[in-house]
Scaffold this active site. Sequence first.
Site, mmCIF file in Angstrom:
data_model
loop_
_atom_site.group_PDB
_atom_site.id
_atom_site.type_symbol
_atom_site.label_atom_id
_atom_site.label_comp_id
_atom_site.label_asym_id
_atom_site.label_seq_id
_atom_site.Cartn_x
_atom_site.Cartn_y
_atom_site.Cartn_z
ATOM 1 N N THR A 1 15.909 1.468 2.394
ATOM 2 C CA THR A 1 15.888 0.654 3.622
ATOM 3 C C THR A 1 14.476 0.222 4.013
ATOM 4 O O THR A 1 14.296 -0.516 4.972
ATOM 5 C CB THR A 1 16.500 1.445 4.810
ATOM 6 O OG1 THR A 1 15.790 2.695 4.917
ATOM 7 C CG2 THR A 1 17.979 1.714 4.599
ATOM 8 N N SER B 1 -0.324 6.671 -3.588
ATOM 9 C CA SER B 1 -0.998 5.719 -2.702
ATOM 10 C C SER B 1 -2.509 5.722 -2.866
ATOM 11 O O SER B 1 -3.123 6.768 -3.094
ATOM 12 C CB SER B 1 -0.660 6.090 -1.259
ATOM 13 O OG SER B 1 -1.530 5.443 -0.357
ATOM 14 N N GLU C 1 -4.369 5.624 -0.478
ATOM 15 C CA GLU C 1 -4.886 6.496 0.590
ATOM 16 C C GLU C 1 -5.418 7.811 0.015
ATOM 17 O O GLU C 1 -6.201 8.500 0.656
ATOM 18 C CB GLU C 1 -3.774 6.802 1.597
ATOM 19 C CG GLU C 1 -3.633 5.794 2.709
ATOM 20 C CD GLU C 1 -4.774 5.816 3.713
ATOM 21 O OE1 GLU C 1 -5.066 6.884 4.258
ATOM 22 O OE2 GLU C 1 -5.372 4.759 3.939
ATOM 23 N N TYR D 1 -1.443 12.175 5.944
ATOM 24 C CA TYR D 1 -0.625 11.373 5.015
ATOM 25 C C TYR D 1 -1.278 11.363 3.631
ATOM 26 O O TYR D 1 -0.605 11.593 2.613
ATOM 27 C CB TYR D 1 -0.493 9.942 5.556
ATOM 28 C CG TYR D 1 0.082 8.960 4.557
ATOM 29 C CD1 TYR D 1 1.457 8.851 4.373
ATOM 30 C CD2 TYR D 1 -0.760 8.131 3.790
ATOM 31 C CE1 TYR D 1 1.988 7.943 3.453
ATOM 32 C CE2 TYR D 1 -0.238 7.230 2.874
ATOM 33 C CZ TYR D 1 1.130 7.145 2.706
ATOM 34 O OH TYR D 1 1.639 6.258 1.783
#
Length: 321
Positions: free
Chosen positions: A10, A123, A125, A147
């Site tokens: 989603t 990621s 990040e 995160y």
Amino acid sequence: MPRALVTGITGQDGSYLAEFLLDKGYDVYGLIRRSSVVTDQRIRHLIDRVELIDGDLLDQLSLIKAMRTARPDEVYNLAAQSFVPTSWGQPVLTGEFTALGVTKMLEAVRVADWPVRFYQASSSEMFGKVQEVPQTENTPFYPRSPYGVAKVYGHWITVNYRESYNLYACSGILFNHESPRRGLEFAPRKIARAVARIKLGKQMEIRLGNLDARRDWGFAGDYVRAMWMMLQQDAPDDYVIATGETHSVAEFCELAFRRVGIDNWRDYIVIDPALLRPAEVDLLIGDPTKAREKLGWQPEVSFEGLVNLMVDADLAMEAQS
Ligand code: NAP
Ligand code: G4F
């Protein structure tokens, strides 16, 4: 027909990946968690063509059951708590979803009694306070948020399961990628939507944090193609997926306003100290050489093309509502 299970179907990437896999002739299954509100907006146009299976990254048995229902050849693990600022507010939850959730999905894959190829959504990040410019597959990680720390765990547990159990498991180290389907809280979408609303007289200003942060921004549609390519190779490996260009948040704003014919863009920006992060990632720029040479992957949408397509989409949407 090949079968794929996508967690996070989603989300932004899940929706583009589902479209891509359906076009390739896959049977697509998507993991969806229970919510009191509808969360399928991004895949509503695909709803008759994908099979949704209830499950949650926090619930090991639901993942094993999802595997048994879908019996996938390929698993794309995209589900995560993906918004960096929320990870300071909810660091434990972020760790449960974004770090341990990967182990739960890997365990579900490991106990399957048929061959499965696994993709993990790692990621840029993870590079955080960058130790090298540009960043490659070999650049050491130095995450700057809960995160980023959780994603480092997810990356290494994927590598570990590959080496421990001989799983076909790949980690895609994807740099920022955006689209008109991006969540409204991420900087590029927030800017694109606000510029559209300002142009239409529906909003007066944009409140932003650090305009100097630099990111390597690409188009999500290009990046999901790279995920699939990773799982089609003879051997599993890890790849940086990036454009090789870096731009500041200020440049994004300038181009977005220029798209609607506004030059004095700074007059519309309000710097809000509440939007500054406890620890910032100042500069990201990836080196996609390995992906280009081994996968034959290249991005097709330029930075300016990305800004324009996002602003145009938000203008069209805002003009209707
Ligand atoms: P996104 O739009 O935030 O989508 C996240 C997805 O994860 C949603 O479908 C969400 O479901 C699902 N999810 C969250 N927690 C879950 C849980 N406990 N159980 C099951 N599903 C859960 O993220 P995205 O931009 O598509 O990114 C996809 C993945 O790539 C993420 O892992 C992200 O961290 C990573 N990534 C993204 C980028 C980027 O620039 N976009 C770059 C590098 C890596 P709901 O709809 O129910 O919330
Ligand atoms: O758009 P952002 O929130 O994305 P961020 O933090 O780079 O994370 C995204 O990309 C990662 C890949 O590198 C993904 F792993 C992660 O899941 C996510 O998709 O922020 C981009 C930059 C930051 O430096 C932030 O400080 O924009 C700066 N910024 C300035 N004003 C802002 C704002 N960010 C947000 N979200 N909102 C602002 O008002």
